[in-house]
Design a protein around this motif. Sequence first.
Motif: not given
Length: 297
Positions: A16-25, A49-55, A111-114, A136-137
């Motif tokens: 969810q979020g802007d695909p071009s935003a910094p990724a957050m996993l 402001g994050f591209r949030v990915i959950r799995y 890279k992603a915020h983990i 990234l963090s």
Amino acid sequence: MPKATANGIEIHYEEQGDPSAPAMLLIMGFGAQLTLWPDELVDELAGKGFRVIRYDNRDIGLSHKFDGVKAPGLVKMTVMGKLGLMPKVPYTLADMAADAVGLLDALGIAKAHIVGASMGGMIAQHVAAKYPDRCLSFTQVFSTTGNPRLPAAKKEALQALVTRPKSDEEEALVEHGIMLARTIGSPGYPSAEERLRDRTLTSVRRNYYPEGPTRHLSAIVADGDRSAMLREITVPTLVLHGEDDPLVPCEGGRDTAACIPGARLKTIPGWGHDLPLELVDELAGEIAAHAKGASAA
């Protein structure tokens, strides 16, 4: 339903979020599907402001299942661990960290915020330690170091976690899920009954796979004490923990922050081992501020 091949297995994910935003996993914990990350928290992070990915981790939810692969029993592993031995386990937390990195690869994310919660925090520790160039963090949520000298879970919390439902009937599974959530949840922020029941029912109907948590648990026990590994982490780290967590006592978060150079610790009174709706704004604010600060550094 989006799926990706990561580390040689199929992983189900949502973003969810802007695909071009910094990724957050977002990496969830023991026996828990990606839906345990509240939609409200995901919305808040995406809105910041994050591209949030959950799995779904391997062996849970809609991801790959290791059907028929037996894990050693907890008693056997505990006894052997005290003797300095460890039986072979189906897979390790390091393997699960490789799943996370493999998912980033599949999505073309350098890279992603983990962010990892509970067992997901342990997996995230491995990501931060072994794949720092992909991070990234790092934010850890109610997790621990594996230090055997730390206080153990409260007896009732551990019992609730390992107790099986009375049957595989839907209502029994829902009642069991509600019991577990109440036992390990936040005494200062109890979930409304209707919301808890609805979320539990949704989880049961999405997927019920009791074999997976057994293998998850063997991976946790086999991982042992990660303190030495944590001291090597250079990724900017935030540790979030509830002061009233009955399953992973707050000392686990404090020990993590003490091990990782430069880590910041934030504890919250009344917070247990869940993600209450009342804390969504505060948690999203802490995670987002840490991630943005790390990116700006």
